[in-house]
Design a protein around this motif. Structure first.
Motif, short mmCIF file in Angstrom:
data_model
loop_
_atom_site.label_atom_id
_atom_site.label_comp_id
_atom_site.label_asym_id
_atom_site.label_seq_id
_atom_site.Cartn_x
_atom_site.Cartn_y
_atom_site.Cartn_z
N VAL A 215 41.41 -40.32 -35.43
CA VAL A 215 40.08 -40.95 -35.47
C VAL A 215 39.98 -42.00 -34.37
CG1 VAL A 215 38.50 -42.34 -36.82
CG2 VAL A 215 39.76 -40.49 -37.91
N TRP A 216 41.07 -42.73 -34.19
CA TRP A 216 41.11 -43.77 -33.15
C TRP A 216 40.88 -43.16 -31.77
CZ3 TRP A 216 40.45 -48.51 -31.93
CH2 TRP A 216 41.00 -49.06 -30.76
N ALA A 217 41.59 -42.05 -31.49
CA ALA A 217 41.44 -41.39 -30.20
C ALA A 217 40.02 -40.89 -30.02
CB ALA A 217 42.43 -40.24 -30.09
N LYS A 218 39.47 -40.38 -31.11
CA LYS A 218 38.09 -39.88 -31.03
C LYS A 218 37.13 -41.03 -30.74
CE LYS A 218 38.40 -35.69 -33.73
NZ LYS A 218 37.84 -34.86 -34.78
N THR A 219 37.39 -42.19 -31.37
CA THR A 219 36.52 -43.34 -31.12
C THR A 219 36.59 -43.76 -29.66
OG1 THR A 219 37.13 -44.05 -33.33
CG2 THR A 219 35.91 -45.62 -31.98
N MET A 220 37.84 -43.79 -29.13
CA MET A 220 37.98 -44.17 -27.74
C MET A 220 37.24 -43.19 -26.83
SD MET A 220 39.42 -46.90 -28.02
CE MET A 220 39.59 -47.37 -26.31
N TYR A 221 37.38 -41.91 -27.18
CA TYR A 221 36.70 -40.89 -26.40
C TYR A 221 35.18 -41.10 -26.46
CZ TYR A 221 34.74 -36.30 -25.34
OH TYR A 221 33.99 -35.30 -24.82
N TYR A 222 34.70 -41.42 -27.67
CA TYR A 222 33.27 -41.64 -27.87
C TYR A 222 32.77 -42.78 -27.00
CZ TYR A 222 28.95 -42.20 -30.55
OH TYR A 222 27.63 -42.27 -30.92
N LEU A 223 33.55 -43.90 -27.04
CA LEU A 223 33.15 -45.08 -26.25
C LEU A 223 33.16 -44.77 -24.75
CD1 LEU A 223 34.93 -47.91 -28.21
CD2 LEU A 223 32.51 -47.31 -28.21
N GLU A 224 34.16 -43.98 -24.34
CA GLU A 224 34.25 -43.61 -22.94
C GLU A 224 33.03 -42.78 -22.53
OE1 GLU A 224 35.69 -44.01 -20.24
OE2 GLU A 224 35.14 -42.19 -19.13
N ARG A 225 32.63 -41.85 -23.40
CA ARG A 225 31.44 -41.04 -23.10
C ARG A 225 30.19 -41.90 -23.03
NH1 ARG A 225 31.36 -35.46 -23.72
NH2 ARG A 225 29.32 -35.70 -22.80
N LEU A 226 30.14 -42.90 -23.93
CA LEU A 226 29.00 -43.81 -23.95
C LEU A 226 28.94 -44.61 -22.65
CD1 LEU A 226 27.13 -43.97 -26.35
CD2 LEU A 226 28.21 -46.12 -26.99
N ARG A 227 30.13 -45.07 -22.22
CA ARG A 227 30.19 -45.83 -20.97
C ARG A 227 29.70 -44.95 -19.81
NH1 ARG A 227 32.24 -46.08 -16.59
NH2 ARG A 227 33.43 -44.19 -16.94
N GLU A 228 30.18 -43.71 -19.81
CA GLU A 228 29.76 -42.79 -18.76
C GLU A 228 28.24 -42.60 -18.77
OE1 GLU A 228 30.41 -38.66 -19.38
OE2 GLU A 228 30.95 -38.31 -17.30
N LEU A 229 27.71 -42.46 -19.98
CA LEU A 229 26.27 -42.25 -20.12
C LEU A 229 25.49 -43.40 -19.52
CD1 LEU A 229 23.97 -40.58 -21.61
CD2 LEU A 229 24.12 -42.37 -23.31
N LEU A 230 25.94 -44.61 -19.82
CA LEU A 230 25.17 -45.78 -19.43
C LEU A 230 25.37 -46.16 -17.97
CD1 LEU A 230 25.57 -48.03 -22.56
CD2 LEU A 230 23.64 -46.62 -21.93
N THR B 79 22.36 -32.27 -16.58
CA THR B 79 22.65 -31.97 -17.97
C THR B 79 23.95 -32.61 -18.42
OG1 THR B 79 23.73 -29.95 -17.32
CG2 THR B 79 21.43 -29.78 -17.98
N GLU B 80 24.74 -33.12 -17.48
CA GLU B 80 25.98 -33.77 -17.86
C GLU B 80 26.12 -35.08 -17.09
OE1 GLU B 80 29.34 -31.15 -17.50
OE2 GLU B 80 28.25 -29.62 -18.63
N GLY B 81 27.15 -35.81 -17.44
CA GLY B 81 27.37 -37.08 -16.75
C GLY B 81 26.51 -38.18 -17.31
N GLY B 82 26.26 -39.18 -16.48
CA GLY B 82 25.57 -40.37 -16.97
C GLY B 82 24.09 -40.37 -16.66
N LEU B 83 23.46 -41.43 -17.11
CA LEU B 83 22.03 -41.56 -16.91
C LEU B 83 21.68 -42.85 -16.18
CD1 LEU B 83 20.62 -40.47 -20.35
CD2 LEU B 83 20.37 -39.31 -18.20
N PHE B 84 22.70 -43.47 -15.58
CA PHE B 84 22.44 -44.80 -15.04
C PHE B 84 21.22 -44.88 -14.13
CE2 PHE B 84 23.10 -48.09 -11.82
CZ PHE B 84 22.98 -49.18 -12.64
N PRO B 85 21.06 -43.96 -13.17
CA PRO B 85 19.89 -44.09 -12.28
C PRO B 85 18.57 -44.02 -13.04
CG PRO B 85 21.43 -42.47 -11.43
CD PRO B 85 21.90 -42.82 -12.80
N ALA B 86 18.54 -43.17 -14.08
CA ALA B 86 17.29 -43.04 -14.84
C ALA B 86 17.01 -44.30 -15.64
CB ALA B 86 17.35 -41.82 -15.75
N THR C 69 16.26 -39.39 -25.28
CA THR C 69 15.21 -39.95 -26.13
C THR C 69 15.69 -41.21 -26.83
OG1 THR C 69 14.59 -37.67 -26.55
CG2 THR C 69 13.54 -39.35 -27.89
N LEU C 70 16.90 -41.12 -27.35
CA LEU C 70 17.48 -42.26 -28.06
C LEU C 70 17.56 -43.47 -27.13
CD1 LEU C 70 18.78 -43.12 -30.71
CD2 LEU C 70 20.96 -42.44 -29.78
N LEU C 71 17.97 -43.20 -25.92
CA LEU C 71 18.13 -44.27 -24.94
C LEU C 71 16.78 -44.90 -24.60
CD1 LEU C 71 20.88 -44.90 -23.89
CD2 LEU C 71 20.27 -43.81 -21.76
#
Lengths: 529, 260
Positions: free
Chosen positions: A249-264, A273-280, A499-501
């Motif tokens: 679960v810990w590894a999954k959480t870290m993975y989740y946070l990493e994906r979130l960081r990438e998104l932002l 369709t993949e990667g982050g959304l920073f420019p948007a 949408t969430l963002l």
């Protein structure tokens, strides 16, 4: 029965029901977006299914259909092998379903995810001598390559800096030759020399880059999909490696946070369709702020004039009606207007005046963040005018009279008392207009939003604010990814996330404004007793 | 009846001559002639709608704020014509302060309320401001109640206190005349008594003109009383005379409560 109606209870129930339905609809929307958006980054287990005909598939189970016959949707990935990411399988077809812990997911720069098993890691086709677990060797090789690609990205930056310089020199040269004066020739020649120098440096760097890229691509991993088809993938193409079936679960959480960081904070990949959304995210926020910068002062000043200075009469009434009706004009009409007036009218005029040397390439004569903000400012200014007027009207007459009776001018009364007192109301208007602007897409498509903007409208290069640049926008991103991308099914979760963002940005902006407004209200509450 | 002699034979500060006022077509004041004595309290009484507030608001040209009002006739303040275009309204309102029926403290601190008139005149010297605040609040008999919370919002005060803050605000700019438009009508009897007491003190320094429809109040606080009815000045005389032996039968009817 008559008594029942007279007491007014059915009316109360009706109003309560209306409110309840509204709340329910909003809640449903938010919950759907939340559930689908928040869950997307959580690494789901990857199943390996053996079918009756002997084929083996591996993938995330993304949907279950309860119809006849019941079906399961697998996200099998491996787009380069199968041609599509998803596969429907009849429940009855599956003979066994397992979650093998060595099943690996490779998130790649291209072709989406790969689901399968690690075979060997090799350099230049030669298997590394050291034995051991291929999974561990893959991880080690990937770490190494990721470290090296960091230095490669610093090269990228140098190249883009130099390209920018070269572009500026080129522009200077065209400007000078456009001016066509004697004596410019020498300067142009000097510039030409500098330009050649810069271009030569760029070539040198590009060569170095190529060399490094080839070097990086030497290390490859051979993987096999569920049915055993092999595939060799350069390690440099792998963004992320994970084994969802053996993650804690810990590894999954870290993975989740990493994906979130990438998104932002990262750039998008694979046609968004993949990667982050920073420019948007950046584009949306900057456009909304710019829009507020234009519409707020303009709206407040217009409202002040209408309410405090203009002589009440036919004309003022007409203006007020016109302002109120402006809010009802379809937003695409504003887009068309913005395109015709701002972009083709003012923008082309500006180009002819200030950037004649760049023509026919337009600078301001094409969509850009400036024109988008102005168009949306036009769209939202009625909201601010109405809110300001209402809050000015709500100030008791005694305040004005009290101030004037002390020898204050109308303007002093306005700036020292009326405007501060109207601020909470003005801020309400601002919140509404910001929310509206953040969600607006149709007009922006005409005046400056693009699918993929090469650079942000704000960067470290002079003049820092690049008002002429096109930008990316979350609302348009939803439309583009959800309905225009080649792989709509794979992009669906991205639509929810975007949408969430967008919702989160609007909520964040309005909460901070509401917080400010509460402080203001406390200061200016008129006493009631 | 109309008299341009101040009934007390004091020097006149405000002299109203042949004043007519129209709201659009409707005439609200007709041929008012009135001389308001210096450093005395003059009360305007009369039934609702008789024009007493309108007359009061002519004295610092607050009627300018209403577009449809038209004024004809002359009002002089120490010999200067108020209605002339040459008169600087800002300056006039500094010289003729006003307190309203509904207390109207600004949403600022007590301190800032009192010095509002000075701030807008561009006076920002801390010493002058502090001094003015204390002098004005003492003058409005509220210093002791608020001296410890000068920097708290004036919106937290009670009705009577707020009204005295408004009086302090008016006297802070050192006017010559203070106009009071039914200053006690929204207050309880105790707060009213305090304001009435204050009016007695104020007349040592200022000329006070007060509109009231409380006849006892007029009798208690004023030196001269003007009775208006249907936009006309019916009688103007020493308060003692008006309330004991009015010249006009209508005045007598009104003060004895037979109509109005």
């Amino acid at each position: 029965m008559k008594h029942f109606w007279l007491r007014g209870e059915p009316q109360v129930i009706a109003t309560a029901a209306a409110l309840g339905i509204t709340l329910l609809l909003t809640l449903t929307l938010v919950i759907v977006v939340l559930v689908n958006g928040m869950g997307f980054f959580w690494p789901a287990g990857v199943a390996r299914a053996v079918l009756k005909d002997g084929t083996v598939i591996a993938g995330e189970i993304t949907a279950r259909e309860m119809g006849q016959p019941p079906r399961l949707q697998f996200k099998v990935g491996n787009r380069d092998l199968y041609g599509q990411d998803f596969r429907w399988v009849d429940r009855a077809e599956i003979t066994s379903l397992s979650y093998p812990s060595d099943l690996i997911v490779l998130e790649r720069k291209e072709h989406g995810n790969f689901y399968g098993f690690t075979k060997t890691v090799s350099v230049d086709g030669e298997q590394a001598a050291a034995g051991g677990d291929p999974a561990q060797r893959l991880d080690a090789a990937w770490e190494q390559v990721a470290g090296k690609s960091k230095t490669a990205s610093s090269l990228d930056k140098q190249v883009s800096d130099l390209t920018y310089q070269a572009e500026r020199i080129r522009q200077q040269m065209t400007r000078l030759s456009h001016d066509d004066r004697q004596g410019n020739t020498a300067t142009i020649a000097a510039l030409k020399g500098r330009l050649d120098g810069t271009l030569a440096r760029i070539d040198g760097l590009a060569e170095q880059q190529n060399g490094e890229a080839t070097e990086l691509r030497r290390a490859t991993v051979t993987v096999a999909d569920a049915s055993g088809t092999g595939k060799e993938i350069p390690i440099a193409d792998i963004v992320r490696i994970y084994r969802p079936n053996s993650m804690t679960v810990w590894a999954k959480t870290m993975y989740y946070l990493e994906r979130l960081r990438e998104l932002l904070f990262d750039e998008p990949r694979e046609s968004n369709t993949e990667g982050g959304l920073f420019p948007a995210i950046f584009g949306t926020v900057m456009m909304v702020l710019l829009m507020t910068l234009f519409s707020l002062p303009f709206g407040v000043i217009a409202a002040v004039y209408l309410r405090e200075y203009a002589q009440e009469g036919f004309l003022v009434r007409m203006v007020r009606i016109a302002v109120n009706n402006l809010a009802g004009v379809p937003s695409i009409v504003y887009g068309v207007f913005g395109l015709g007036f701002f972009v083709y009218g003012i923008g082309s005029g500006m180009d002819r005046l200030f950037y004649p040397e760049r023509l026919p390439t337009p600078t301001f004569g094409t969509g850009g963040i400036l024109w988008s903000s102005l168009t949306l400012a036009l769209l939202t200014v009625p909201v601010i005018i109405v809110a300001t007027e209402e809050s000015l009207a709500a100030i008791p007459k005694g305040i004005r009279e009290g101030s004037l009776s002390l020898g204050a001018t109308k303007f002093q009364t306005l700036t020292r008392l009326l405007l501060p007192m109207a601020t909470p109301g003005i801020m309400t208007g601002m919140i509404l207009s910001m929310a509206r602007a953040a969600g607006e897409v149709a007009p922006l498509m005409l005046v400056g939003v693009v699918k993929l903007a090469p650079s942000l409208p704000l960067d470290m290069r002079f003049p820092y604010f690049h008002m002429d640049r096109k930008f990316m926008h979350l609302g348009f991103h939803i439309y583009d990814v959800g309905f225009q991308s080649p792989n709509v099914e794979a992009a669906k979760p991205m639509v929810y996330v975007t949408t969430l963002l967008l919702l989160a940005i609007v909520i964040a902006a309005s909460s901070s404004a509401i917080y400010l407004r509460t402080i203001m209200k406390k200061r200016y509450t008129t006493r009631t007793f | 009846m109309a008299s341009n002699e101040s009934p007390l034979l004091d020097s006149t500060i405000l002299n109203i001559r042949d004043l007519n006022l129209f709201y659009g077509q409707a005439q609200a004041l007709s041929s008012i002639n009135l001389a308001i004595p210096r450093k005395k309290v003059t009360a305007f009484i009369g039934p609702s709608g008789c024009g007493k507030s309108t007359l009061l608001r002519c004295l610092n040209r607050m009627n300018d704020l209403i577009d449809i009002v038209r004024v004809a006739g002359s009002i002089t303040l120490d010999g200067e014509e108020i209605n002339s275009p040459a008169m600087d309204v800002i300056n006039l309102r500094r010289r003729v302060g006003m307190v309203f029926q509904q207390s109207n403290p600004f949403p600022k601190s007590i301190y800032e309320n009192v010095i509002f008139g000075l701030r807008i005149a561009g006076i920002n010297n801390k010493g002058t401001l502090d001094e003015t605040v204390e002098r004005s609040l003492r003058g409005a008999a509220i210093w002791d109640e608020v001296k410890d919370r000068l920097h708290e919002s004036a919106l937290g005060l009670s009705g009577g206190q707020a009204q005295r803050i408004c009086i302090a605000r008016a006297i802070a700019v050192n006017p010559e005349v203070i106009l009071m438009d039914e200053p006690c009508s929204a207050l309880d009897p105790i707060a009213t008594a305090k304001i009435e007491e204050l009016i007695h003190e104020l007349k040592k320094l200022f000329t006070v003109v007060i509109v009231t429809h409380n006849m006892q109040q007029a009798a208690r606080v004023s030196d001269c009383t003007a009775f208006l009815y249907m936009g006309e000045l019916i009688e103007f005389n020493e308060t003692r005379k008006i309330f004991t032996n009015p010249d006009n039968a209508q005045t007598e009817d009104y003060i004895t409560g037979r109509f109005g």
